[in-house]
Design a protein around this motif. Structure first.
Motif, PDB file in Angstrom:
ATOM      1  N   SER A   5       0.831  -1.205   0.000  1.00 30.71           N
ATOM      2  CA  SER A   5       0.000   0.000   0.000  1.00 30.71           C
ATOM      3  C   SER A   5       0.866   1.255   0.000  1.00 30.71           C
ATOM      4  CB  SER A   5      -0.915   0.017   1.225  1.00 30.71           C
ATOM      5  OG  SER A   5      -1.804  -1.081   1.225  1.00 30.71           O
ATOM      6  N   LEU A   6       1.891   1.272   0.845  1.00 30.27           N
ATOM      7  CA  LEU A   6       2.787   2.425   0.912  1.00 30.27           C
ATOM      8  C   LEU A   6       3.518   2.633  -0.412  1.00 30.27           C
ATOM      9  CD1 LEU A   6       4.310   1.896   4.467  1.00 30.27           C
ATOM     10  CD2 LEU A   6       2.756   3.735   3.780  1.00 30.27           C
ATOM     11  N   ALA A   7       4.042   1.546  -0.978  1.00 30.99           N
ATOM     12  CA  ALA A   7       4.786   1.655  -2.231  1.00 30.99           C
ATOM     13  C   ALA A   7       3.894   2.144  -3.367  1.00 30.99           C
ATOM     14  CB  ALA A   7       5.413   0.307  -2.580  1.00 30.99           C
ATOM     15  N   ALA A   8       2.667   1.628  -3.416  1.00 27.36           N
ATOM     16  CA  ALA A   8       1.744   2.024  -4.477  1.00 27.36           C
ATOM     17  C   ALA A   8       1.315   3.482  -4.318  1.00 27.36           C
ATOM     18  CB  ALA A   8       0.522   1.108  -4.473  1.00 27.36           C
ATOM     19  N   ALA A   9       1.015   3.897  -3.095  1.00 26.31           N
ATOM     20  CA  ALA A   9       0.594   5.279  -2.862  1.00 26.31           C
ATOM     21  C   ALA A   9       1.727   6.254  -3.121  1.00 26.31           C
ATOM     22  CB  ALA A   9       0.087   5.428  -1.425  1.00 26.31           C
ATOM     23  N   SER A  10       2.958   5.820  -2.873  1.00 16.78           N
ATOM     24  CA  SER A  10       4.118   6.670  -3.137  1.00 16.78           C
ATOM     25  C   SER A  10       4.338   6.871  -4.624  1.00 16.78           C
ATOM     26  CB  SER A  10       5.370   6.052  -2.506  1.00 16.78           C
ATOM     27  OG  SER A  10       6.526   6.788  -2.842  1.00 16.78           O
ATOM     28  N   ARG A  11       4.202   5.794  -5.387  1.00 19.28           N
ATOM     29  CA  ARG A  11       4.487   5.868  -6.815  1.00 19.28           C
ATOM     30  C   ARG A  11       3.311   6.400  -7.625  1.00 19.28           C
ATOM     31  NH1 ARG A  11       6.739   0.959 -10.728  1.00 19.28           N
ATOM     32  NH2 ARG A  11       7.005   2.265 -12.566  1.00 19.28           N
TER      33      ARG A  11
END
Length: 278
Positions: free
Chosen positions: A112-118
């Motif tokens: 979730s963090l990686a997707a929201a960051s990118r």
């Protein structure tokens, strides 16, 4: 033969050239439930009791990410967080979901963090449970998960690392996870996610770097069990300090499975954060 009802074979959609298994219920704003990474994990084994409750207010989807559950395996794929983000976005595109909120458990929280960051414009709100942040050492629970080989007794022993109260490890839960662990390649995603444990001494691991987490401005609810032996509670505190729009709820006498160990509180907190009508 695997009982597909028990292990959770659901619908299928083509995403990233993979036949991607997922479960869906409800109508309304999309909420995607992202599973963790323990042995026998899948969207169904992680979320089968949560999904119908959240579906009272939202369109809820629980996919099996690449390398997990009933989603098609491709031996040529290199599993890493970039691939899982691409798979998540492809899954959303395949279902014409322009924007969604994410509920991520452990590995699902990291995703979730990686997707929201990118892809910040593709996501609304985040709920993170037992999610790592920055560097930490492999815990006995993660080591047991990496070492797992299919066996009911081994499954039970492995799962005992996860909750605070061992009574939550019922025969039904053991059987669900054991059956899911028999799916060909079921450990593949987990062993690609974690580095191989060191024979002696500590094994360093890393969640999303703190300097990147600081840039994620989505409204975020962080849930963590105080007695979590899989992802230390300090990880949740670090996330809450770093993320500009985060709130932390720490559960006492609770391990790694907040959604099971504190089910009613989890549902109430998640519904409120995700914007359910009262």
């Amino acid at each position: 033969m695997i009982d597909t009802v028990q292990t959770g074979k659901g619908k299928s959609v083509r995403a990233l050239d993979l036949d991607t298994n997922y479960h869906e219920a409800g109508v309304g704003d999309p909420v995607i439930l992202l599973h963790g990474s323990g042995p026998g994990v899948s969207g169904w084994t992680n979320w089968k009791r949560v999904l119908p409750r959240l579906a009272e207010d939202f369109r809820v989807l629980a996919p099996d990410m690449a390398g997990f559950g009933f989603t098609q395996r491709n031996p040529d794929l290199h599993y890493d967080i970039k691939l899982w983000v691409r798979h998540l976005i492809a899954f959303m595109d395949a279902l014409d979901i322009k924007r969604a909120s994410l509920v991520g458990n452990s590995f699902g929280g990291s995703l979730s963090l990686a997707a929201a960051s990118r892809f910040p414009d593709r996501f609304d709100r985040l709920v993170l449970m037992g999610t790592p942040c920055d560097a930490f050492m492999m815990t006995p629970g993660l080591r047991a998960a990496w070492d797992y080989t299919p066996d009911r007794d081994v499954m039970r022993a492995t799962m005992l690392h996860f909750p605070y109260d061992p009574a939550i490890i019922t025969d039904e839960l053991v059987e669900d996870r054991y059956q899911a662990s028999l799916i060909p390649g079921a450990q593949e995603g987990l062993r690609k996610l974690l580095v191989q444990p060191a024979e002696d001494g500590d094994t360093p691991l890393s969640g999303m770097p703190e300097h990147l987490v600081r840039q994620i401005a989505h409204p975020t609810l962080i849930l963590h069990g105080r007695e979590d032996k899989v992802i230390p509670v300090e990880m949740g505190v670090k996330l809450a300090h770093a993320m500009p729009n985060a709130e932390l709820h720490m559960f006492g006498k609770c391990g790694h499975w907040v959604q099971s160990e504190r089910a009613e509180a989890f549902i109430a907190l998640a519904r409120r954060h995700l914007g359910a009508a009262s």
